[in-house]
Write a protein that holds these residues in place. Sequence first.
Motif, PDB file in Angstrom:
ATOM      1  N   ALA A 113      12.486   4.102  12.359  1.00 40.29           N
ATOM      2  CA  ALA A 113      11.199   3.783  11.734  1.00 40.29           C
ATOM      3  C   ALA A 113      11.347   3.348  10.275  1.00 40.29           C
ATOM      4  O   ALA A 113      10.367   2.967   9.629  1.00 40.29           O
ATOM      5  CB  ALA A 113      10.267   4.991  11.805  1.00 40.29           C
ATOM      6  N   MET A 114      12.571   3.387   9.772  1.00 44.48           N
ATOM      7  CA  MET A 114      12.763   3.141   8.339  1.00 44.48           C
ATOM      8  C   MET A 114      12.233   1.779   7.873  1.00 44.48           C
ATOM      9  O   MET A 114      11.469   1.694   6.910  1.00 44.48           O
ATOM     10  CB  MET A 114      14.260   3.224   8.024  1.00 44.48           C
ATOM     11  N   ALA A 115      12.650   0.728   8.566  1.00 42.27           N
ATOM     12  CA  ALA A 115      12.273  -0.616   8.098  1.00 42.27           C
ATOM     13  C   ALA A 115      10.755  -0.787   8.103  1.00 42.27           C
ATOM     14  O   ALA A 115      10.174  -1.271   7.124  1.00 42.27           O
ATOM     15  CB  ALA A 115      12.936  -1.681   8.960  1.00 42.27           C
ATOM     16  N   GLU A 116      10.110  -0.379   9.191  1.00 41.84           N
ATOM     17  CA  GLU A 116       8.649  -0.597   9.258  1.00 41.84           C
ATOM     18  C   GLU A 116       7.920   0.235   8.205  1.00 41.84           C
ATOM     19  O   GLU A 116       6.864  -0.164   7.722  1.00 41.84           O
ATOM     20  CB  GLU A 116       8.125  -0.284  10.668  1.00 41.84           C
ATOM     21  N   GLU A 117       8.480   1.383   7.837  1.00 48.00           N
ATOM     22  CA  GLU A 117       7.822   2.194   6.808  1.00 48.00           C
ATOM     23  C   GLU A 117       7.938   1.522   5.437  1.00 48.00           C
ATOM     24  O   GLU A 117       7.156   1.809   4.538  1.00 48.00           O
ATOM     25  CB  GLU A 117       8.409   3.611   6.761  1.00 48.00           C
ATOM     26  N   MET A 118       8.913   0.636   5.286  1.00 40.12           N
ATOM     27  CA  MET A 118       9.056  -0.101   4.018  1.00 40.12           C
ATOM     28  C   MET A 118       8.278  -1.412   4.041  1.00 40.12           C
ATOM     29  O   MET A 118       7.811  -1.893   3.013  1.00 40.12           O
ATOM     30  CB  MET A 118      10.535  -0.416   3.769  1.00 40.12           C
ATOM     31  N   LEU A 119       8.170  -1.993   5.243  1.00 41.26           N
ATOM     32  CA  LEU A 119       7.591  -3.342   5.335  1.00 41.26           C
ATOM     33  C   LEU A 119       6.083  -3.340   5.572  1.00 41.26           C
ATOM     34  O   LEU A 119       5.418  -4.333   5.298  1.00 41.26           O
ATOM     35  CB  LEU A 119       8.274  -4.125   6.467  1.00 41.26           C
ATOM     36  N   THR A 120       5.542  -2.240   6.109  1.00 42.97           N
ATOM     37  CA  THR A 120       4.114  -2.233   6.455  1.00 42.97           C
ATOM     38  C   THR A 120       3.277  -1.753   5.272  1.00 42.97           C
ATOM     39  O   THR A 120       3.436  -0.618   4.815  1.00 42.97           O
ATOM     40  CB  THR A 120       3.857  -1.310   7.666  1.00 42.97           C
ATOM     41  N   PRO A 121       2.371  -2.596   4.756  1.00 45.49           N
ATOM     42  CA  PRO A 121       1.581  -2.214   3.584  1.00 45.49           C
ATOM     43  C   PRO A 121       0.657  -1.019   3.877  1.00 45.49           C
ATOM     44  O   PRO A 121       0.409  -0.714   5.045  1.00 45.49           O
ATOM     45  CB  PRO A 121       0.730  -3.451   3.279  1.00 45.49           C
ATOM     46  N   GLY A 122       0.186  -0.394   2.815  1.00 45.53           N
ATOM     47  CA  GLY A 122      -0.762   0.719   2.962  1.00 45.53           C
ATOM     48  C   GLY A 122      -0.287   1.944   2.208  1.00 45.53           C
ATOM     49  O   GLY A 122       0.853   1.984   1.728  1.00 45.53           O
ATOM     50  N   THR A 123      -1.160   2.946   2.108  1.00 41.59           N
ATOM     51  CA  THR A 123      -0.774   4.174   1.410  1.00 41.59           C
ATOM     52  C   THR A 123       0.352   4.840   2.179  1.00 41.59           C
ATOM     53  O   THR A 123       0.324   4.880   3.407  1.00 41.59           O
ATOM     54  CB  THR A 123      -1.933   5.199   1.339  1.00 41.59           C
ATOM     55  N   GLY A 124       1.289   5.380   1.423  1.00 44.93           N
ATOM     56  CA  GLY A 124       2.408   6.057   2.061  1.00 44.93           C
ATOM     57  C   GLY A 124       3.565   5.122   2.363  1.00 44.93           C
ATOM     58  O   GLY A 124       4.571   5.544   2.914  1.00 44.93           O
ATOM     59  N   ARG A 125       3.423   3.856   2.002  1.00 39.43           N
ATOM     60  CA  ARG A 125       4.545   2.933   2.227  1.00 39.43           C
ATOM     61  C   ARG A 125       5.751   3.356   1.388  1.00 39.43           C
ATOM     62  O   ARG A 125       5.601   3.768   0.240  1.00 39.43           O
ATOM     63  CB  ARG A 125       4.148   1.507   1.843  1.00 39.43           C
ATOM     64  N   VAL A 126       6.933   3.259   1.978  1.00 36.95           N
ATOM     65  CA  VAL A 126       8.156   3.576   1.244  1.00 36.95           C
ATOM     66  C   VAL A 126       8.471   2.417   0.304  1.00 36.95           C
ATOM     67  O   VAL A 126       8.678   1.290   0.744  1.00 36.95           O
ATOM     68  CB  VAL A 126       9.333   3.827   2.214  1.00 36.95           C
ATOM     69  N   ARG A 127       8.481   2.711  -1.004  1.00 38.10           N
ATOM     70  CA  ARG A 127       8.738   1.670  -2.006  1.00 38.10           C
ATOM     71  C   ARG A 127      10.066   1.862  -2.710  1.00 38.10           C
ATOM     72  O   ARG A 127      10.538   0.995  -3.440  1.00 38.10           O
ATOM     73  CB  ARG A 127       7.654   1.702  -3.083  1.00 38.10           C
ATOM     74  N   ALA A 128      10.645   3.051  -2.530  1.00 34.61           N
ATOM     75  CA  ALA A 128      11.934   3.316  -3.170  1.00 34.61           C
ATOM     76  C   ALA A 128      12.773   4.131  -2.197  1.00 34.61           C
ATOM     77  O   ALA A 128      12.239   4.853  -1.356  1.00 34.61           O
ATOM     78  CB  ALA A 128      11.734   4.091  -4.464  1.00 34.61           C
ATOM     79  N   LEU A 129      14.091   3.999  -2.323  1.00 37.38           N
ATOM     80  CA  LEU A 129      14.966   4.691  -1.377  1.00 37.38           C
ATOM     81  C   LEU A 129      16.180   5.266  -2.093  1.00 37.38           C
ATOM     82  O   LEU A 129      16.769   4.627  -2.962  1.00 37.38           O
ATOM     83  CB  LEU A 129      15.430   3.713  -0.290  1.00 37.38           C
TER      84      LEU A 129
END
Length: 737
Positions: free
Chosen positions: A378-394
Amino acid sequence: MSASASPQVHYRTCNLCEAMCGLRIELDAGRITSIRGDASDPFSRGHLCPKALALQDLHEDPDRLRTPLRRTATGWEPVSWEVALEETARRLHAIQQEHGRDAVGSYLGNPNVHNLGNMMFVPELLRTLRSRNRFSATSVDQLPHQLAAFLMFGHQLMVPIPDIDHTQYMLVLGANPLASNGSLMTAPDVRTRLRGIQQRGGRVVVMDPRRTETAAIADTHVFIRPGTDALALLALLHVAVVEHAPRLGPLDAITDGLEAVCAHVRDFAPEKVAPHTGVPAKTLRRIARDFLSARSAVCYGRVGLSTQAFGALCQWLINVLNVVSGNLDRQGGAMFTLPAFDIIGGPRALAMSRGGFGRWKSRVRGLPEFSGELPSVAMAEEMLTPGTGRVRALLTVAGNPVLSTPNGARLEEALAGLDFMVSIDPYLNETTRHAHFILPPVSPLERGHYDIAFHALAVRNTAKYSPPLFEPGPEGRQDWQVLLALQHRLETLRKGRPSLRATLKYQALSRMGPERLLDLGLRMGPYGARTTHGNHGLSLAKLKASPHGIDLGPLQPCLPRRLQTKERRIHLAPEPLLADLRRLREAFPDTAARPVNTGELLLIGRRHLRDNNSWMHNIPGLLKGKPRCTLLMHPEDAACRGLNDGMEATVTSRVGTVTVPVHVTDEMMPGVVSLPHGYGHARAGTRLPVATAHAGASHNDLTDEQAVDALCGTAAFSGTPVRVLRAAAPGPATPAG
Ligand SMILES: Nc1nc2c(c(=O)[nH]1)N[C@H]1C(S)=C(S)[C@@H](COP(=O)(O)OP(=O)(O)OC[C@H]3O[C@@H](n4cnc5c(=O)[nH]c(N)nc54)[C@H](O)[C@@H]3O)O[C@H]1N2
Ligand SMILES: Nc1nc2c(c(=O)[nH]1)N[C@H]1C(S)=C(S)[C@@H](COP(=O)(O)OP(=O)(O)OC[C@H]3O[C@@H](n4cnc5c(=O)[nH]c(N)nc54)[C@H](O)[C@@H]3O)O[C@H]1N2
Ligand code: SF4
Ligand SMILES: [Mo]
């Protein structure tokens, strides 16, 4: 260690794989002159594999990073630790302030588990980050084992271990210990141990879509269609229950759920599953009968089983088979290790969490949490899908998910779009090249070592500590020092000012380091001061005085005492697993005609003795010989595609295409092809010249992040559907246009 005139000898444990081989390292004038197996190590008895020599190469590799790097518009520049840590903490903090805690994700790779300091200090840093977007290699590997252990025995690490040194019958599915050196079964020199079974009149049986190195020395090898092992295991259980009646022995009194299991397995006669598995009913019946009539027997399944659509069912059913045949917790069956540093039953502060399942779900696809982590698919989609809670840093620690997790190419796209990324890693590789900072730890020879995890998963109870061989230079930092420094800075930023309490804790932990915590755990463990198991009085000092390690004896029955379920009972039929049988029935309906041949093949993986996932390909000594990144294919499958040995083929899945040479061999099951993972080093911008020269193609440019075990979210890459075609011959150069 300072240079000296006469040769010195140093003993340590190799930390590169799970086998924990003891090494004898000779030095002259501060330089390694030889690495051999330590014949006096009571566990490994002198065994080692070619990777052990790579410890020296890793240490001396000029491409291994020695100072932190910062990415700039014009390339990488070395920076001080102070700058790198300060800036990293500031960025992570700012992103969490602005977008919430979950905006900072983390990915932990496999070498964390082979590193004492990381085992002790990573959890602390993650606690400080308090993000739900935690990912790791667990969900592309052994998660199903941990889930089954959690649901059945009450602790994710109560993984039953094959008592390989005493068993009379070992049934191996989806594991190739002769190449991998064993996994969730620390058993140095596994070849001799398997031969030992045969020498005492026992049998080794392997079920695998490839006739592997392990299958080659087994008494019987059976081809099985990838992804159908749960059916085969149900059929074995069917015979155990219908023909033989379960006999749990002493476990009868402490086991719940037997009825429920029996009711379900009645439906899965070997004849019924044969069309799906490709295993003749007769063969399955024979294996079941031999297993059940053996004086002792153990079923063991590893990566090939846990990384498929029904991986959790597989690992559960293996445990069930061992229980109903009376082989759990008994000599020669599946047993529980009692480690000196007890991560299960030890003191709370030093033990690992028992686990947890489904307490929350991933934001985009709703995949379940396990033990505080979300599935890596699920990592990529959590970074690529906009919205609150999106992963912006790793934050990555000892991981190379671009090559190690499904659809690596899509993950790369996601990494390239992050606001900030930091990697604690000694190499500038396919993943870390996307970071803003790379923080490189010292080499394994510059730190002390004790296998907290693998001593707890071993086929024998032993304990061994390895002191550092070399002192790190003034700029050298161990992983734990980097982790602790980062954590302290983050905590300080969060509080807005340095607090006295936090500073004192930081200073105390900096002084103690992992060794003092280890000492505490050993003293408070089962062989320590309050010793319950022999008069060992274990402590770090005692281990230091025994450089070859200490033997604590064979595995011993320990149930129900060691069970971590509330009532100290075994849950043979946990609800989520029982319920998942319905999904299995739907995937393989009774009436299913054999699938029409669409020309599709099923792709599986392969490990080679001289590889170690993706990260040891910069070592020339390990890459000698013929290229290993080849596609194995059965002669019939090759012939109907016009492919001959050595030709290039394109392999295409839903997510991508790679081109690789074909090796035609009848060691493959027809309809199945095999490609190793961990290659694909042609990506630009890495600093791995040797690996780049032996680039190969990445298996994970073919695996599909949408293919999961729907129950637990583990990647299901065993059996990826692919099309294989002869690659177009390189034609005459066309004019550039
Ligand atoms: N298709 C396919 N994919 C697979 C598998 C498969 O069989 N098939 N196997 C899966 C399995 S079982 C696993 S465990 C994963 C592994 O997945 P990962 O752990 O993500 O990948 P590795 O290749 O092990 O990368 C390890 C990274 O750690 C760094 N490293 C090494 N030692 C240290 C250290 O001491 N400290 C730090 N900080 N960094 C270090 C290396 O430079 C490298 O970047 O891959 C999985 N992926
Ligand atoms: N040399 C070397 N050693 C390693 C590693 C490495 O990369 N190289 N990696 C380490 C790591 S991280 C791990 S987790 C362990 C893994 O240890 P193992 O699990 O022993 O590793 P593999 O060799 O991948 O074995 C998996 C087997 O499953 C088979 N298989 C694939 N799909 C299926 C299926 O659907 N059903 C069945 N029955 N079999 C299937 C494959 O053909 C293969 O033989 O190895 C560790 N040791
Ligand atoms: S088998 Fe594993 S532990 Fe033993 S020498 Fe090889 S890599 Fe090291
Ligand atoms: Mo692994």
